[in-house]
Design a protein around this motif. Sequence first.
Motif, short mmCIF file in Angstrom:
data_model
loop_
_atom_site.label_atom_id
_atom_site.label_comp_id
_atom_site.label_asym_id
_atom_site.label_seq_id
_atom_site.Cartn_x
_atom_site.Cartn_y
_atom_site.Cartn_z
N LYS A 112 39.53 -25.23 58.92
CA LYS A 112 40.52 -25.73 57.95
C LYS A 112 40.50 -25.02 56.62
CE LYS A 112 37.23 -29.54 57.56
NZ LYS A 112 37.04 -30.98 57.73
N TRP A 134 44.07 -24.43 65.80
CA TRP A 134 44.09 -25.66 66.60
C TRP A 134 43.82 -25.34 68.06
CZ3 TRP A 134 44.98 -30.83 65.21
CH2 TRP A 134 45.23 -31.71 66.26
N GLU A 163 40.12 -24.37 68.48
CA GLU A 163 39.20 -25.49 68.23
C GLU A 163 39.39 -26.61 69.23
OE1 GLU A 163 38.45 -28.78 64.67
OE2 GLU A 163 39.62 -26.97 64.27
N GLN A 164 40.64 -26.85 69.64
CA GLN A 164 40.99 -27.98 70.51
C GLN A 164 40.33 -29.27 70.01
OE1 GLN A 164 40.00 -26.77 74.53
NE2 GLN A 164 41.90 -25.62 74.71
N PRO A 165 40.65 -29.67 68.78
CA PRO A 165 39.95 -30.83 68.19
C PRO A 165 40.32 -32.13 68.88
CG PRO A 165 41.82 -30.18 66.83
CD PRO A 165 41.69 -29.14 67.90
N ASN A 172 42.68 -33.74 57.45
CA ASN A 172 41.98 -32.70 58.20
C ASN A 172 40.48 -32.92 58.30
OD1 ASN A 172 44.01 -30.24 58.74
ND2 ASN A 172 44.54 -31.20 56.78
N THR A 202 47.62 -32.13 62.17
CA THR A 202 48.10 -31.18 63.17
C THR A 202 48.79 -30.02 62.45
OG1 THR A 202 50.24 -32.27 63.34
CG2 THR A 202 48.49 -33.08 64.80
N PRO A 203 49.05 -28.90 63.12
CA PRO A 203 49.78 -27.80 62.47
C PRO A 203 51.11 -28.24 61.88
CG PRO A 203 48.77 -27.01 64.49
CD PRO A 203 48.53 -28.50 64.45
N ARG A 214 38.74 -31.92 61.54
CA ARG A 214 38.85 -30.54 62.02
C ARG A 214 37.74 -29.67 61.47
NH1 ARG A 214 44.86 -28.16 61.97
NH2 ARG A 214 43.59 -26.46 62.78
N ASP A 273 47.50 -21.90 61.66
CA ASP A 273 46.95 -23.21 61.96
C ASP A 273 47.11 -23.56 63.44
OD1 ASP A 273 45.56 -25.38 60.81
OD2 ASP A 273 47.35 -26.64 60.94
N SER A 274 48.20 -23.10 64.03
CA SER A 274 48.38 -23.33 65.47
C SER A 274 47.32 -22.59 66.27
CB SER A 274 49.78 -22.88 65.90
OG SER A 274 50.78 -23.65 65.26
#
Length: 470
Positions: free
Chosen positions: A167, A233, A236-238, A161, A126-127, A164, A229-230
């Motif tokens: 990245k 994220w 992407e909504q992984p 990661n 996560t971030p 993801r 990174d936020s």
Amino acid sequence: MRRSRAVGACLLVAGLLATFPGQAAAAGVSGAGMSLAWGIPFAGLLLSIALMPLVAGHVWHHHYGKIAAGWGALLVLPFAVVFGPDVAAAEVWHILLQEYIPFIALLLALYVTGGGVLLKGTLVGTPATNTALLAFGTVIASIMGTTGASMLLIRPVLRANAFRKRKTHTFVFFIFLVSNIGGSLTPLGDPPLYLGFLKGVSFFWTTTHMFGEFLVCAVILLAVYYVLDSRAWAKEQPVIPDTGAKEPLRLEGTVNLALIGAVVLMVLAQGYWRPGEVALFGDSIGIERLVGIAVFVAIAFVSMRVTSPALREANGFAWGAILEVAKLFAAIFVTMAPVLAILRAGMDGAAAPLVALTSDPAGQPVPWVYFWLTGALSSFLDNAPTYLVFFNLAGGDPAYLMTQGALTLAAISCGAVFMGANSYIGNAPNFMVKAIVEENGERMPSFFGYCGWAVVFLIPLFILVTLIFF
């Protein structure tokens, strides 16, 4: 046919270089009067590293060692023609003995021991987690060196990661922070500062005189990374993989942490223990350096014996990254020797116009110029010898530089450590991280692509550092 073309090319380069006045850059011989044309093989090697993976990727990945050796030959063979085989052989042996072998032995020890430490447990990229990992690596880099910290943490970051898609920025900022800026607080952190320590700069001088610059760079880069990174994220909504119950974090292969500590202690001991020198094939080297080489190789051997193959396999350990670094940096060390010799010649060398910029009309040093010149050259030359060039250009007296010349020494130190992050070859861990990431099937920016990241995120930061501190 290929051999005759290669010989013809070497003779052509020899003829070109022979038209320029200059003396040999052999060990202990000044580079005064040498032409900048001797830097052509180094420039060619850099362009090969930058362009061939893009335009001829298959050829490069299968033959990069031969290509690098070819550029080395295009320097050494003309050098032998112009100055004589004995001088050329002495220069190459000096580079191998004094610089390359100690360099690669230390990297080998840290690479093997770092690859034997496995962080297990539930670690999700996560971030917040990624930022914490980068911050942790930035802190420990000054204790165990940028190479040691990079080898210890890059694989956990890769595993965290793995799920993801966005990245690449994580690996780039990892190089910025863990592989470079994090090593700015002690001589153990980065090779340039260690060379300063060997020259007489006190151990904690960098801790007290570079802390502000380090803190500004680390905090800003970590904050920028968290925002990037936020955003990645959110776009992407992984989907976080369901691995069952969360496992607590734990380390396996902890014996390798003790071995890393032994590496650090040996590096430190080389700064205090000076039992004398011995001659090897016409060149002298300190006994402590030979002992260091033997100890580093022995540590790597012990690490391979005491660490289970299953643990290394789980850690994604492979030899490709260190082999790539060994081959490419052998050619880099050889081909950059004339460039460093010219710089060492100061006002008597072909780089005199650059050297002249370091002083004002009254003859006083200009710290911000030292920061940018040391940094710019450290971006593409090895940052350790570049540090020494400007350390000596500033007078080379540690007692003076730590007191009246403290701002100049801080500028040189920051330039060498910080701007080693500007390219993949500015500092050895940069290339090793790139190679390990690609070994694990992840993409990294091209040579120029990475430099583009540096221009966007690092250069504005270094301008700010200049305005605040220099």
